[in-house]
Design an enzyme around this catalytic site. Structure first.
Site, PDB file in Angstrom:
ATOM      1  N   GLY A 206      91.669 -12.326  57.015  1.00 41.54           N
ATOM      2  CA  GLY A 206      91.846 -13.507  56.180  1.00 41.54           C
ATOM      3  C   GLY A 206      92.792 -13.232  55.038  1.00 41.54           C
ATOM      4  N   PRO A 207      93.142 -14.257  54.279  1.00 40.13           N
ATOM      5  CA  PRO A 207      94.061 -14.093  53.147  1.00 40.13           C
ATOM      6  C   PRO A 207      93.459 -13.219  52.058  1.00 40.13           C
ATOM      7  CG  PRO A 207      93.769 -16.420  53.738  1.00 40.13           C
ATOM      8  CD  PRO A 207      92.715 -15.648  54.461  1.00 40.13           C
ATOM      9  N   PRO A 208      94.287 -12.690  51.166  1.00 40.72           N
ATOM     10  CA  PRO A 208      93.754 -11.904  50.052  1.00 40.72           C
ATOM     11  C   PRO A 208      92.864 -12.755  49.144  1.00 40.72           C
ATOM     12  CG  PRO A 208      96.133 -11.570  50.297  1.00 40.72           C
ATOM     13  CD  PRO A 208      95.765 -12.703  51.195  1.00 40.72           C
ATOM     14  N   GLY A 209      91.790 -12.150  48.649  1.00 44.99           N
ATOM     15  CA  GLY A 209      90.930 -12.819  47.686  1.00 44.99           C
ATOM     16  C   GLY A 209      89.854 -13.697  48.272  1.00 44.99           C
ATOM     17  N   GLY A 211      87.178 -12.631  49.941  1.00 42.53           N
ATOM     18  CA  GLY A 211      85.855 -12.005  49.886  1.00 42.53           C
ATOM     19  C   GLY A 211      85.516 -11.122  51.056  1.00 42.53           C
ATOM     20  N   THR A 213      85.828  -7.758  51.360  1.00 41.80           N
ATOM     21  CA  THR A 213      85.111  -6.571  50.881  1.00 41.80           C
ATOM     22  C   THR A 213      83.718  -6.943  50.398  1.00 41.80           C
ATOM     23  OG1 THR A 213      87.219  -5.589  50.215  1.00 41.80           O
ATOM     24  CG2 THR A 213      85.220  -4.636  49.275  1.00 41.80           C
ATOM     25  N   GLU A 428     108.786 -36.388  35.522  1.00 36.74           N
ATOM     26  CA  GLU A 428     107.403 -36.312  35.984  1.00 36.74           C
ATOM     27  C   GLU A 428     106.860 -37.685  36.365  1.00 36.74           C
ATOM     28  OE1 GLU A 428     106.144 -33.584  36.730  1.00 36.74           O
ATOM     29  OE2 GLU A 428     107.664 -32.339  35.768  1.00 36.74           O
ATOM     30  N   ASP A 504     111.088 -28.405  43.279  1.00 37.79           N
ATOM     31  CA  ASP A 504     110.906 -29.567  44.167  1.00 37.79           C
ATOM     32  C   ASP A 504     111.820 -29.462  45.385  1.00 37.79           C
ATOM     33  OD1 ASP A 504     109.217 -30.518  42.174  1.00 37.79           O
ATOM     34  OD2 ASP A 504     110.826 -31.639  41.188  1.00 37.79           O
TER      35      ASP A 504
END
Length: 611
Positions: A206-209, A211, A213, A428, A504
């Site tokens: 999965g992607p970093p961060g 969970g 570990t 904006e 953009d």
């Protein structure tokens, strides 16, 4: 879990030890050995020995005279007296004048101490180390020299404060897959009774961060068994064969403590595909081969469950991921809306927080955030509360912390000129107005023109009302039009363009190219994949898989698609120029407006939604 650490002595320790020994020899032993007794005599004795021609060597210094006897066995010294005929008498007596009398040691003693002794020391140490290294190549007892071949895995023993599945939120499917491992470690008999075999290896991807570990530690905490943790890069040593020795030692320790869990983080460091090219990393390949042998050898690894984590599964060697080794792959993806809300609540338990916080709204605003980012958002909210002198975090703190993670902190000292502030306000509002005037866009949550530390001079936040797993072609086209709305507003109002649309442009171009090359949304190419996605969990870089002629056609279609949506955005703003001016003027004065205030000025209760 409580970590049990084994003390180690690094290689540098032994080098320093040898260096200290040599320094001690030179500073303490050598002066003691070299110390020679010098006899003090009066000047009369010196004169008598001169007359009797008993002086061998003589050195006349500024404040004393040093001399030896004829055999140069004894050294004498006496004070100096004004004597004009001294030099002539010494010459007549046959004395040998010298600039320095050797008062340290004999040449043989010097040779033994400064040359022969260091050679003996280094020869003995070199023979010892060479023997150890030769033993290590065969996996013998010397393979643990300096701890280089010894596994330095961190060992955790069960404790009452370990991580449990209840501490991990947002990954229900992954926890369900891993619960079976916990049940097997608790009661392997019921699985053996039916003939079922537990997977030898479980690969968390999965992607970093997200969970990975933490999930591995939760499995160990729930199973109440020892937990060996080691990173893939820790297997790689400077000597070939040391990594393989570490693998052997790791599995030896694990079998001794079975049932247990072995966790290898970032396994792609040693598990990359073997390409067979000359000059490859022999150390890494030997380590990988040893790992494959340990996982699928003749000896059964009863009670040893191997968990591994990676965010580059496509780079792993097929021999490592085949059934019989890593039998099961458990995806640990980015959490959905319910998962983000659950993660926020878990981390919010550790801080003082207001009772009226709407975690659902915060979770919608943090779309696409990983578990680690959500934990950071909660922590940033607590820090903001402390800075403001409050004893608890509020809804405003959490929402502001999301903006900090997305765009950075507010730049309070950044002062825009009046013209630049007007341009940013129109830019904006251009994004927000184009989004509100289309059917397939997310509602506007917030518009601000306060500069941020990321470099953004302002931004428009849109928040989906629920989970959004698929995007239709119409939604993607409207998103591209929304991205071009800022530049279109500059053109309509100021008849000029600025550098403020760089991000953009990048996002619009990337989305348009993906529509044509990856999603099959082009009439010319139909359902043909023209790009290959690499490292899907690390940015998703792509590489073209087509001819140069096709690539040219792709570029033309991307330009045409973006230009079409740009023209559409400019037309929408020209038709609603009065609203554009009104909202931009309001934003210029307040600097930040909410989605509700934006919609109130626009004169609608709700934005049009996708059909």
């Amino acid at each position: 879990m409580n970590e049990v650490k084994t003390p180690r002595r690094p290689l540098m320790f032994y080098y320093l030890l040898v260096l200290i020994i040599i320094i001690l020899l030179n500073c303490i032993v050598a002066p003691f050995v070299s110390k020679v007794h010098i006899q003090d005599v009066d000047y009369g004795t010196f004169m008598k020995m001169t007359e009797e021609k008993k002086i061998g060597k003589v050195e006349i210094q500024s404040n004393k005279i040093m001399f030896t006897d004829k055999d140069e066995k004894n050294i004498y010294q006496t004070g100096i007296i004004e004597d004009s005929g001294l030099v002539q008498r010494l010459y007549d007596s046959g004395a040998q004048f010298t600039s320095e009398i050797n008062k340290t040691m004999s040449p043989m003693t010097s040779f033994l101490l400064y040359v022969l002794l260091p050679i003996i020391i280094f020869s003995v140490l070199g023979s010892y180390f060479r023997k150890k290294l030769m033993d290590s190549a065969g996996g013998g007892p010397g393979s643990m020299v300096f701890g280089m071949g010894k596994s330095n895995a961190r060992v955790y023993v069960p404790s009452s404060t370990g991580i449990r599945f209840s501490d991990v939120a947002g990954e229900d499917e992954a926890k369900e897959n891993l619960t079976e491992i916990v049940n097997y470690l608790h009661d392997p008999g019921k699985y053996k009774a039916i003939g079922a075999k537990m997977p030898k290896g479980i690969l968390l991807v999965g992607p970093p961060g997200t969970g990975k570990t933490m999930l591995a530690k939760a499995v160990a905490g729930e199973s109440n068994v020892p937990f060996f943790s080691m990173s893939g890069s820790e297997f790689v040593e400077m000597f070939v064969g040391m990594g393989a020795s570490k693998v052997r030692d790791l599995f030896k320790q694990a079998k001794e403590k079975a049932p247990c869990i072995v966790f290898i983080d970032e396994i792609d460091a040693i598990g990359k595909k073997r390409d067979g090219q000359i000059g490859g990393n022999d150390e890494r390949e030997q380590t990988l081969n040893q790992l494959l042998t340990e996982m699928d050898g003749f000896e059964d690894n009863t009670g040893v469950v191997i968990l591994a984590a990676t965010n580059r599964p496509e780079s792993l060697d097929p021999a490592l991921t085949r059934p019989g080794r890593f039998d099961r792959r458990v995806p640990v993806e980015l959490p959905d809306l319910q998962g983000r809300e659950a993660i926020l609540k878990v981390h919010a338990k550790d801080i003082a927080i207001a009772d009226d916080v709407d975690f659902g709204k915060v979770a919608r605003m943090a779309s696409g955030a990983s578990g680690a980012e959500l934990a950071n958002i909660v922590n940033e909210a607590a820090l903001r509360a402390v800075r403001d002198g409050r004893s608890f975090a509020t809804q405003e703190d959490l929402e502001e912390s999301i903006e900090v993670v997305i765009a950075g902190y507010q730049k309070k000292n950044a002062i825009l000129s009046d013209k630049e502030k007007h341009i940013v306000a129109y830019h904006e509002v251009g994004h927000a107005l184009v989004a509100a005037l289309q059917k397939h866009t997310a509602p506007v949550q917030k518009i601000t023109i306060i500069p941020r530390t990321s470099g953004a001079l302002g931004y428009t936040m849109q928040v989906e009302t629920g989970n959004h797993y698929l995007m239709t072609k119409e939604e993607m086209l409207d998103e591209i039009a929304t991205l071009t709305g800022g530049r279109a507003a500059e053109e309509v109002v100021f008849n000029s363009i600025t550098t403020g649309a760089s991000n953009d442009i990048e996002r619009a171009t990337k989305m348009a190219r993906a529509m044509i090359t990856c999603y099959g949304m082009s009439d010319d190419f139909d359902m043909v994949a023209l790009e290959t996605v690499n490292n899907q969990y690390l940015g998703g870089d792509t590489s073209l898989a087509c001819s140069s002629e096709t690539q040219k056609n792709i570029d033309l279609q991307v330009v045409a698609l973006v230009k079409q949506q740009h023209d559409k955005a400019r037309k929408l703003l020209e038709e609603h120029r009065d609203k554009l001016d009104e909202i931009a003027g309001f934003l210029y004065k307040k600097e930040t407006i909410t989605g509700e205030e934006f919609m109130e000025i626009l004169g609608k209760e709700d934005q049009p939604q996708a059909e």
